[in-house]
Design a protein around this motif. Structure first.
Motif, PDB file in Angstrom:
ATOM      1  N   UNK A 157     -18.940  25.487  -1.739  1.00 15.75           N
ATOM      2  CA  UNK A 157     -19.396  26.862  -1.946  1.00 15.75           C
ATOM      3  C   UNK A 157     -20.338  27.287  -0.812  1.00 15.75           C
ATOM      4  N   UNK A 158     -21.218  26.383  -0.422  1.00 18.76           N
ATOM      5  CA  UNK A 158     -22.161  26.687   0.658  1.00 18.76           C
ATOM      6  C   UNK A 158     -21.499  26.584   2.032  1.00 18.76           C
TER       7      UNK A 158
ATOM      8  N   UNK B 205     -29.323  35.212  -0.411  1.00 14.32           N
ATOM      9  CA  UNK B 205     -30.397  34.768   0.507  1.00 14.32           C
ATOM     10  C   UNK B 205     -30.917  33.395   0.101  1.00 14.32           C
ATOM     11  N   UNK B 206     -31.040  33.170  -1.207  1.00 13.26           N
ATOM     12  CA  UNK B 206     -31.486  31.867  -1.716  1.00 13.26           C
ATOM     13  C   UNK B 206     -30.506  30.773  -1.282  1.00 13.26           C
ATOM     14  N   UNK B 207     -29.215  31.030  -1.448  1.00 15.52           N
ATOM     15  CA  UNK B 207     -28.195  30.063  -1.026  1.00 15.52           C
ATOM     16  C   UNK B 207     -28.251  29.833   0.481  1.00 15.52           C
ATOM     17  N   UNK B 208     -28.449  30.891   1.226  1.00 11.09           N
ATOM     18  CA  UNK B 208     -28.516  30.784   2.680  1.00 11.09           C
ATOM     19  C   UNK B 208     -29.698  29.925   3.116  1.00 11.09           C
ATOM     20  N   UNK B 209     -30.836  30.087   2.429  1.00  7.66           N
ATOM     21  CA  UNK B 209     -32.028  29.286   2.761  1.00  7.66           C
ATOM     22  C   UNK B 209     -31.789  27.798   2.537  1.00  7.66           C
ATOM     23  N   UNK B 210     -31.097  27.446   1.459  1.00  8.58           N
ATOM     24  CA  UNK B 210     -30.869  26.040   1.113  1.00  8.58           C
ATOM     25  C   UNK B 210     -29.641  25.440   1.798  1.00  8.58           C
ATOM     26  N   UNK B 211     -28.794  26.256   2.360  1.00 12.31           N
ATOM     27  CA  UNK B 211     -27.502  25.812   2.890  1.00 12.31           C
ATOM     28  C   UNK B 211     -27.626  24.647   3.879  1.00 12.31           C
ATOM     29  N   UNK B 212     -28.440  24.802   4.896  1.00 13.00           N
ATOM     30  CA  UNK B 212     -28.533  23.785   5.949  1.00 13.00           C
ATOM     31  C   UNK B 212     -29.032  22.444   5.411  1.00 13.00           C
ATOM     32  N   UNK B 213     -30.087  22.467   4.607  1.00 15.41           N
ATOM     33  CA  UNK B 213     -30.644  21.204   4.101  1.00 15.41           C
ATOM     34  C   UNK B 213     -29.675  20.524   3.132  1.00 15.41           C
ATOM     35  N   UNK B 214     -28.984  21.305   2.316  1.00 15.79           N
ATOM     36  CA  UNK B 214     -28.023  20.702   1.390  1.00 15.79           C
ATOM     37  C   UNK B 214     -26.835  20.090   2.124  1.00 15.79           C
ATOM     38  N   UNK B 215     -26.314  20.809   3.099  1.00 10.00           N
ATOM     39  CA  UNK B 215     -25.185  20.268   3.862  1.00 10.00           C
ATOM     40  C   UNK B 215     -25.603  19.045   4.669  1.00 10.00           C
TER      41      UNK B 215
END
Length: 108
Positions: free
Chosen positions: A61-62, A77-87
């Protein structure tokens, strides 16, 4: 067990733990702060101890930026903020898992 193999296995366990903490933190925030985005992400409407959640589906999803198609701008925006660290956490876990399997195979 050789030190290299033991180190690879410990690294894998640490990577799993870090990924899990980051992922659960993301999901809790997503569900409590952005319920519309939570539903857009196709997460279960009721999440409790026995609900099966998939890190893979969250990462896809991300990765594919599907979250951008939501009408919840704050959630996107919340998903975008967490995207890099989660991936990063997800792919580090994958890499550590491959390293552990290779180390175990070479030792045998």
């Amino acid at each position: 067990m050789k030190p290299v193999t033991a180190s690879a296995c410990v690294l894998f366990a640490i990577a799993i733990a870090i990924e899990t903490v980051v992922w659960i933190t993301f999901l809790r925030g997503l569900k409590s702060r952005h319920p519309e985005q939570w539903m857009h992400a196709a997460q279960p409407a009721r999440w409790h101890d026995r609900t099966v959640l998939s890190a893979r589906s969250t990462m896809l999803y991300l990765l594919t930026r599907e979250f951008m198609g939501s009408i919840d701008e704050a959630g996107a925006r919340y998903c975008s903020r967490y995207r890099a660290i989660l991936l990063l956490a997800y792919w580090c876990t994958v890499g550590a898992g491959i390293a552990a399997v290779v180390a175990l195979a070479v030792e045998s």
